[in-house]
Scaffold this motif. Structure first.
Motif, PDB file in Angstrom:
ATOM      1  N   SER A 117     -11.702  12.666  -7.335  1.00  0.00           N
ATOM      2  CA  SER A 117     -12.315  11.507  -6.675  1.00  0.00           C
ATOM      3  C   SER A 117     -13.726  11.273  -7.160  1.00  0.00           C
ATOM      4  O   SER A 117     -14.439  12.204  -7.523  1.00  0.00           O
ATOM      5  N   TYR A 141     -15.201  16.697   1.967  1.00  0.00           N
ATOM      6  CA  TYR A 141     -14.088  16.099   1.195  1.00  0.00           C
ATOM      7  C   TYR A 141     -14.421  16.128  -0.291  1.00  0.00           C
ATOM      8  O   TYR A 141     -13.647  16.640  -1.104  1.00  0.00           O
ATOM      9  N   ASN A 170     -12.643   3.377  -6.001  1.00  0.00           N
ATOM     10  CA  ASN A 170     -12.169   2.839  -4.716  1.00  0.00           C
ATOM     11  C   ASN A 170     -10.823   2.144  -4.873  1.00  0.00           C
ATOM     12  O   ASN A 170     -10.764   1.063  -5.450  1.00  0.00           O
ATOM     13  N   ASN A 186     -10.854   2.303   5.029  1.00  0.00           N
ATOM     14  CA  ASN A 186     -11.649   1.813   3.893  1.00  0.00           C
ATOM     15  C   ASN A 186     -11.992   0.342   4.112  1.00  0.00           C
ATOM     16  O   ASN A 186     -11.414  -0.333   4.974  1.00  0.00           O
ATOM     17  N   LEU A 187     -12.933  -0.139   3.286  1.00  0.00           N
ATOM     18  CA  LEU A 187     -13.511  -1.468   3.515  1.00  0.00           C
ATOM     19  C   LEU A 187     -12.483  -2.554   3.768  1.00  0.00           C
ATOM     20  O   LEU A 187     -12.543  -3.254   4.787  1.00  0.00           O
ATOM     21  N   ARG A 202     -18.045  -6.136   9.513  1.00  0.00           N
ATOM     22  CA  ARG A 202     -19.354  -5.470   9.556  1.00  0.00           C
ATOM     23  C   ARG A 202     -19.804  -5.078   8.158  1.00  0.00           C
ATOM     24  O   ARG A 202     -18.993  -4.634   7.338  1.00  0.00           O
ATOM     25  N   PHE A 204     -22.230  -2.413   6.595  1.00  0.00           N
ATOM     26  CA  PHE A 204     -22.985  -1.199   6.967  1.00  0.00           C
ATOM     27  C   PHE A 204     -24.270  -1.118   6.142  1.00  0.00           C
ATOM     28  O   PHE A 204     -24.373  -0.382   5.175  1.00  0.00           O
ATOM     29  N   CYS A 215     -23.949  -2.313  -0.468  1.00  0.00           N
ATOM     30  CA  CYS A 215     -23.467  -1.281  -1.396  1.00  0.00           C
ATOM     31  C   CYS A 215     -22.506  -1.854  -2.447  1.00  0.00           C
ATOM     32  O   CYS A 215     -21.737  -2.768  -2.146  1.00  0.00           O
ATOM     33  N   ARG A 217     -19.464  -0.991  -5.251  1.00  0.00           N
ATOM     34  CA  ARG A 217     -18.418  -0.020  -5.561  1.00  0.00           C
ATOM     35  C   ARG A 217     -17.534  -0.532  -6.697  1.00  0.00           C
ATOM     36  O   ARG A 217     -17.555  -1.722  -7.023  1.00  0.00           O
ATOM     37  N   VAL A 256     -20.396  -5.165  -1.174  1.00  0.00           N
ATOM     38  CA  VAL A 256     -19.676  -5.343   0.095  1.00  0.00           C
ATOM     39  C   VAL A 256     -19.659  -6.823   0.478  1.00  0.00           C
ATOM     40  O   VAL A 256     -18.627  -7.374   0.871  1.00  0.00           O
ATOM     41  N   ARG A 279     -24.364   3.326   7.078  1.00  0.00           N
ATOM     42  CA  ARG A 279     -23.488   4.461   7.418  1.00  0.00           C
ATOM     43  C   ARG A 279     -24.042   5.679   6.680  1.00  0.00           C
ATOM     44  O   ARG A 279     -24.220   5.619   5.456  1.00  0.00           O
ATOM     45  N   ASP A 282     -23.757   7.006   2.576  1.00  0.00           N
ATOM     46  CA  ASP A 282     -23.269   5.993   1.622  1.00  0.00           C
ATOM     47  C   ASP A 282     -24.236   5.832   0.455  1.00  0.00           C
ATOM     48  O   ASP A 282     -25.403   5.484   0.669  1.00  0.00           O
TER      49      ASP A 282
HETATM   50  C1  WQD Z   1     -16.912   1.106   0.751  1.00  0.00           C
HETATM   51  C2  WQD Z   1     -18.229   0.420   1.085  1.00  0.00           C
HETATM   52  C3  WQD Z   1     -19.272   1.166   3.114  1.00  0.00           C
HETATM   53  C4  WQD Z   1     -16.295  -0.630   5.831  1.00  0.00           C
HETATM   54  C5  WQD Z   1     -14.112   5.765  -0.824  1.00  0.00           C
HETATM   55  C6  WQD Z   1     -13.166   6.594  -0.029  1.00  0.00           C
HETATM   56  C7  WQD Z   1     -13.029   7.998  -0.520  1.00  0.00           C
HETATM   57  C8  WQD Z   1     -13.100   8.127  -2.012  1.00  0.00           C
HETATM   58  C9  WQD Z   1     -14.250   7.333  -2.599  1.00  0.00           C
HETATM   59  C10 WQD Z   1     -10.996   8.564  -3.092  1.00  0.00           C
HETATM   60  C11 WQD Z   1     -19.278   1.393   1.619  1.00  0.00           C
HETATM   61  C12 WQD Z   1     -18.890  -0.318   3.180  1.00  0.00           C
HETATM   62  C13 WQD Z   1     -16.982  -0.186   4.710  1.00  0.00           C
HETATM   63  C14 WQD Z   1     -16.860  -1.645   6.648  1.00  0.00           C
HETATM   64  C15 WQD Z   1     -18.754  -1.723   5.189  1.00  0.00           C
HETATM   65  N1  WQD Z   1     -11.891   7.674  -2.587  1.00  0.00           N
HETATM   66  N2  WQD Z   1     -18.191  -0.731   4.401  1.00  0.00           N
HETATM   67  N3  WQD Z   1     -18.080  -2.156   6.291  1.00  0.00           N
HETATM   68  O1  WQD Z   1     -17.196   5.113   1.187  1.00  0.00           O
HETATM   69  O2  WQD Z   1     -16.971   4.075  -1.117  1.00  0.00           O
HETATM   70  O3  WQD Z   1     -15.439   5.958  -0.371  1.00  0.00           O
HETATM   71  O4  WQD Z   1     -14.048   5.980  -2.189  1.00  0.00           O
HETATM   72  O5  WQD Z   1     -11.075   9.730  -3.113  1.00  0.00           O
HETATM   73  O6  WQD Z   1     -11.723   8.397  -0.078  1.00  0.00           O
HETATM   74  O7  WQD Z   1     -13.665   6.673   1.287  1.00  0.00           O
HETATM   75  O8  WQD Z   1     -15.230   3.624   0.580  1.00  0.00           O
HETATM   76  O9  WQD Z   1     -14.083   1.779   1.707  1.00  0.00           O
HETATM   77  O10 WQD Z   1     -15.214   3.583   3.128  1.00  0.00           O
HETATM   78  O11 WQD Z   1     -16.597   1.925   1.870  1.00  0.00           O
HETATM   79  O12 WQD Z   1     -19.868  -2.204   4.917  1.00  0.00           O
HETATM   80  O13 WQD Z   1     -16.290  -2.102   7.680  1.00  0.00           O
HETATM   81  O14 WQD Z   1     -18.007  -0.537   2.108  1.00  0.00           O
HETATM   82  O15 WQD Z   1     -20.545   1.374   3.697  1.00  0.00           O
HETATM   83  O16 WQD Z   1     -20.550   1.023   1.101  1.00  0.00           O
HETATM   84  P1  WQD Z   1     -16.327   4.681   0.069  1.00  0.00           P
HETATM   85  P2  WQD Z   1     -15.211   2.735   1.897  1.00  0.00           P
END
Ligand code: WQD
Length: 326
Positions: A117, A141, A170, A186-187, A202, A204, A215, A217, A256, A279, A282
């Motif tokens: 990951s 994790y 992602n 996830n988002l 939302r 974050f 953020c 990704r 995002v 969050r 992040d």
């Molecule tokens: C993405 C962005 C949040 C929800 C993921 C997986 C993890 C790993 C790596 C495989 C972040 C923002 C989210 C919301 C938001 N994958 N967000 N509002 O944290 O990049 O990690 O990829 O191993 O399993 O978790 O993914 O989808 O949680 O968040 O603003 O309602 O969206 O802060 O910046 P993340 P995510």
């Protein structure tokens, strides 16, 4: 050639199983069905229900099916849960992998593809993350995924096992609605959930050092990710003893806010997002350099964010018909 796919009844696993079968490979699935769904699997793929902590059952399935390669996807993968329950994550993701590698070594299985990951990088702080970017995971994790890579590579060096560690960025989308991710961690599904509740999506935190403050990704379609597993499997069988560590991403960052705009356009909703506090944990930006996987495997992502959101939405509406707007 028969591959054993652990976690093959999962969201990503079911796509990998289907991609391997479409490529003419044999497949057997090993899954404890804690989150996997047996109905995701094609009828001609045997499913053995079991835990990767059960070495005896693993050795039995490896020999009974004359397995020539393993794709190891079975793991716990929720960052937040790993912070609350680190010992569960180390048991399932590290001890489970150790038991599996012991069974693989005893059964003399020659090839091993490991689901790693982008979480191993933590907060990389670079425009593009290469496989040489220092790994500093920010969660148990991510630690278990990095430790998993160490176990896999060390076993490869000691026994001649050919290995590929694939660092997923992602993952989103689905090959068809019934294979969509049913989790809401996830988002994209989290935004879908808010829209379905007629609540604002939302964001974050919008005070990050990025162009729009949110953020950034690297989103990768699960079908492209599955194809990367086929390409890795073929590379290992073509040159035994190989040791690959590869990013699997598109090499393009999306914020995002941009994702939410895409989601509003695809779903027909036009609900302005609500900005909430950051969050914890992040990183501002995590975007892959996908140069090495292109050079080593000739693989490049074919789907864009629109494909991911459209296919994910079709999966969401299948389970939440009340959400459909257009
Ligand atoms: C993405 C962005 C949040 C929800 C993921 C997986 C993890 C790993 C790596 C495989 C972040 C923002 C989210 C919301 C938001 N994958 N967000 N509002 O944290 O990049 O990690 O990829 O191993 O399993 O978790 O993914 O989808 O949680 O968040 O603003 O309602 O969206 O802060 O910046 P993340 P995510």
């Amino acid at each position: 050639m028969t591959w054993l796919i652990t976690g093959g009844a999962g969201y990503i696993g079911a796509h990998v199983v289907r991609a391997l079968r479409a490529a003419g490979e044999g497949a057997v699935v090993y899954d404890d069905l804690s989150t996997g769904i047996a109905e995701r699997l094609p009828d001609d793929v045997p499913l053995v229900v079991g835990s990767t902590l059960d070495g005896r059952r693993l050795r039995e399935v490896l020999t009974r099916h004359t397995v020539a390669g393993v794709v190891h996807l079975a793991a716990k993968k929720q960052v937040g849960e790993s912070i609350d329950r680190p010992l569960l994550y180390y048991r399932e993701n590290v001890e489970g992998l150790r038991v599996l590698l012991e069974a693989v070594t005893e059964a003399r299985v020659p090839h091993f593809v490991f689901s790693s990951s982008a979480a191993v990088y933590g907060m990389p702080g670079t425009e593009l993350v290469t496989e040489e970017t220092p790994c500093a995971p920010m969660s148990p994790y991510g630690e278990t995924k990095l430790a998993g890579e160490w176990l896999v590579r060390a076993t490869g060096r000691a026994t001649g096992l050919s290995t590929a560690c694939l660092r997923y960025f992602n993952v989103a989308g689905a090959a068809r609605p019934e294979l969509a991710d049913v989790g809401v961690s996830n988002l994209i599904p989290m935004v879908f959930e808010k829209l379905t509740e007629n609540a604002p999506p939302r964001i974050f935190g919008d005070d990050y050092p990025t162009p729009d403050g949110t953020c950034v990704r690297d989103y990768i379609h699960v079908v492209d990710l599955a194809d990367a597993h086929v390409a890795a499997a073929r590379a290992l069988t073509a040159s035994p003893g190989r040791d690959l560590t590869l990013n699997v991403g598109r090499g393009e960052g999306v914020s995002v806010r941009e994702m939410i705009d895409h989601i509003n356009a695809v779903t027909g909703y036009a609900r302005p997002p609500l900005t909430t506090p950051r969050r914890p944990g992040d990183p501002a930006r995590v975007v892959a350099s996908a140069d090495r996987i292109a050079a080593e495997l000739g693989w490049k992502a074919r789907h864009d964010v629109q494909d991911m959101i459209t296919s994910a939405w079709e999966g969401w509406v299948r389970l939440h018909p009340e959400a459909a707007r257009v």
